[in-house]
Design an enzyme around this catalytic site. Sequence first.
Site, mmCIF file in Angstrom:
data_model
loop_
_atom_site.group_PDB
_atom_site.id
_atom_site.type_symbol
_atom_site.label_atom_id
_atom_site.label_comp_id
_atom_site.label_asym_id
_atom_site.label_seq_id
_atom_site.Cartn_x
_atom_site.Cartn_y
_atom_site.Cartn_z
ATOM 1 N N LEU A 250 -0.039 0.040 2.430
ATOM 2 C CA LEU A 250 -0.076 1.371 1.832
ATOM 3 C C LEU A 250 1.274 2.049 1.985
ATOM 4 C CD1 LEU A 250 -3.483 2.550 3.331
ATOM 5 C CD2 LEU A 250 -3.085 1.593 1.073
ATOM 6 N N ASP A 251 1.771 2.600 0.922
ATOM 7 C CA ASP A 251 3.007 3.378 0.967
ATOM 8 C C ASP A 251 4.148 2.600 1.617
ATOM 9 O OD1 ASP A 251 1.551 5.543 -0.104
ATOM 10 O OD2 ASP A 251 0.874 6.072 1.901
ATOM 11 N N ALA A 252 4.351 1.391 1.158
ATOM 12 C CA ALA A 252 5.342 0.503 1.781
ATOM 13 C C ALA A 252 6.737 1.118 1.832
ATOM 14 C CB ALA A 252 5.385 -0.825 1.036
#
Length: 148
Positions: A25-27
């Site tokens: 998530l949200d790298a």
Amino acid sequence: NSFELIQRFLRESGEDDAITPVSRLDALTSGVLVVARGGMGSISANYLLAQFSGRLVSKTYHCLCSGRPGGAIATLLLTRACIEVGPQLPPRSYVSPKGQLALTSIRVVGCFFSTSGESFALLAVKPVTGRTHQIRVHLASLGRPLVA
């Protein structure tokens, strides 16, 4: 990397170190790594992978924004705007009629004031769609840029 750190922690704790990466998530920002205990064919990995692929995972972000909130505490807003990712490097996302539709649910949690009189809004934000920098772009378009 994070994956190897988790495996090492499990090994050093005397646990089975078999884990499966499920989602990143949200790298490009916070980089939350969701993993399942067990190998790729394990029940836990299959369950979590199905949750993500079926879009059944709900994500809520708590955002501190500059400016007064757009309503009283507990007010719920639904923001709808098209977001386009520009060609420049690094890519920049912005509201544009040429972009893809993005929906964001925003709930006012609180309002705070600094000693100098600046106002801040604490918002609970849920992206309904998953566009690049969707929360940041939507809040900025409402005149409430992210502080943290």
